[in-house]
Design a protein around this motif. Structure first.
Motif, mmCIF file in Angstrom:
data_model
loop_
_atom_site.group_PDB
_atom_site.id
_atom_site.type_symbol
_atom_site.label_atom_id
_atom_site.label_comp_id
_atom_site.label_asym_id
_atom_site.label_seq_id
_atom_site.Cartn_x
_atom_site.Cartn_y
_atom_site.Cartn_z
ATOM 1 N N ALA A 275 42.756 17.114 -65.616
ATOM 2 C CA ALA A 275 42.020 17.030 -64.356
ATOM 3 C C ALA A 275 42.970 16.888 -63.179
ATOM 4 O O ALA A 275 42.701 17.387 -62.091
ATOM 5 N N LYS A 276 44.093 16.244 -63.405
ATOM 6 C CA LYS A 276 45.090 16.052 -62.346
ATOM 7 C C LYS A 276 46.448 16.460 -62.907
ATOM 8 O O LYS A 276 46.862 15.968 -63.949
ATOM 9 N N TRP A 277 47.126 17.341 -62.219
ATOM 10 C CA TRP A 277 48.437 17.833 -62.681
ATOM 11 C C TRP A 277 49.383 17.816 -61.496
ATOM 12 O O TRP A 277 49.334 18.680 -60.635
ATOM 13 N N ASP A 278 50.234 16.794 -61.427
ATOM 14 C CA ASP A 278 51.147 16.614 -60.296
ATOM 15 C C ASP A 278 52.520 17.221 -60.527
ATOM 16 O O ASP A 278 53.376 17.155 -59.661
ATOM 17 N N THR A 279 52.755 17.787 -61.679
ATOM 18 C CA THR A 279 54.049 18.361 -62.000
ATOM 19 C C THR A 279 54.106 19.769 -61.427
ATOM 20 O O THR A 279 53.725 20.737 -62.076
ATOM 21 N N HIS A 280 54.577 19.879 -60.195
ATOM 22 C CA HIS A 280 54.544 21.156 -59.488
ATOM 23 C C HIS A 280 55.521 22.193 -60.052
ATOM 24 O O HIS A 280 55.339 23.380 -59.840
ATOM 25 N N LEU B 77 50.084 24.646 -65.084
ATOM 26 C CA LEU B 77 48.976 23.877 -65.628
ATOM 27 C C LEU B 77 48.746 24.255 -67.089
ATOM 28 O O LEU B 77 48.454 25.410 -67.400
ATOM 29 N N PRO B 78 48.879 23.283 -68.007
ATOM 30 C CA PRO B 78 48.662 23.613 -69.418
ATOM 31 C C PRO B 78 47.173 23.673 -69.746
ATOM 32 O O PRO B 78 46.359 22.979 -69.146
ATOM 33 N N ARG B 79 46.824 24.510 -70.686
ATOM 34 C CA ARG B 79 45.449 24.637 -71.170
ATOM 35 C C ARG B 79 45.485 24.614 -72.689
ATOM 36 O O ARG B 79 46.423 25.103 -73.302
ATOM 37 N N LYS B 80 44.449 24.049 -73.286
ATOM 38 C CA LYS B 80 44.348 23.994 -74.742
ATOM 39 C C LYS B 80 42.962 24.425 -75.176
ATOM 40 O O LYS B 80 41.988 24.249 -74.449
ATOM 41 N N LEU B 81 42.897 24.986 -76.360
ATOM 42 C CA LEU B 81 41.633 25.229 -77.030
ATOM 43 C C LEU B 81 41.481 24.151 -78.090
ATOM 44 O O LEU B 81 42.390 23.952 -78.905
ATOM 45 N N ILE B 82 40.366 23.422 -78.037
ATOM 46 C CA ILE B 82 40.106 22.399 -79.052
ATOM 47 C C ILE B 82 38.809 22.764 -79.765
ATOM 48 O O ILE B 82 37.824 23.134 -79.150
ATOM 49 N N LYS B 83 38.837 22.690 -81.082
ATOM 50 C CA LYS B 83 37.706 23.109 -81.907
ATOM 51 C C LYS B 83 37.027 21.887 -82.505
ATOM 52 O O LYS B 83 37.682 21.038 -83.111
ATOM 53 N N PHE B 84 35.695 21.809 -82.311
ATOM 54 C CA PHE B 84 34.892 20.743 -82.888
ATOM 55 C C PHE B 84 33.938 21.333 -83.908
ATOM 56 O O PHE B 84 33.354 22.393 -83.688
ATOM 57 N N ILE B 85 33.775 20.633 -85.027
ATOM 58 C CA ILE B 85 32.737 20.951 -86.001
ATOM 59 C C ILE B 85 31.957 19.668 -86.232
ATOM 60 O O ILE B 85 32.533 18.653 -86.634
ATOM 61 N N ASP B 86 30.661 19.708 -85.934
ATOM 62 C CA ASP B 86 29.774 18.546 -86.023
ATOM 63 C C ASP B 86 30.325 17.339 -85.263
ATOM 64 O O ASP B 86 30.231 16.204 -85.710
ATOM 65 N N GLY B 87 30.923 17.596 -84.100
ATOM 66 C CA GLY B 87 31.396 16.523 -83.234
ATOM 67 C C GLY B 87 32.730 15.922 -83.615
ATOM 68 O O GLY B 87 33.147 14.920 -83.043
#
Length: 127
Positions: free
Chosen positions: A86-91, A95-105
């Motif tokens: 949400a906040k990325w101050d490292t100019h 900006l890093p992005r990730k894919l996170i996978k949930f199965i049944d929470g």
């Protein structure tokens, strides 16, 4: 930018993602709050009904706590979410992005999708 949901994570998702607020547009997109516990379980946090709002002509809105507590509910979600800090101050770093996978929470898998992107007018593009 639009509306997004916020996920606070206590689960170690790697550099730049541990113990911080993450944003996603892959859930409800109504500014809901979520939490991933250290074991990878997803919970929704609901603070609705915990305050009373009174309008006063002289002061404006007056917010008072009414003694109710928020609710924490498990979310049995099976989906892949794209999250970013949400906040990325490292100019000097993109900006890093990730894919996170949930199965049944329950968190099953995470992977970094774009460390090498630059933000061009609000659109993330490869370098």
């Amino acid at each position: 930018m639009g509306m997004f949901d916020t996920i606070n994570t206590s689960c170690d998702l790697g550099p730049g993602f541990w113990n911080r607020n993450l944003q996603t547009k892959d859930l409800e997109c109504i500014m809901s709050l979520y939490w991933i516990d250290p074991k990878g379980h997803l919970f929704q946090i609901d603070y609705s009904g915990t305050a009373d709002f009174d309008i006063n002509a002289a002061v404006g809105w007056n917010v008072t706590s009414n003694g109710n507590h928020g609710k924490v509910r498990p979310v049995l979600l099976t989906k892949i979410l794209e999250v970013y800090p949400a906040k990325w101050d490292t100019h000097y770093a993109p900006l890093p992005r990730k894919l996170i996978k949930f199965i049944d929470g329950v968190l099953q898998h995470e992977e970094t999708v774009s460390f090498n992107c630059v933000d061009v007018g609000g659109i993330s593009r490869p370098r």
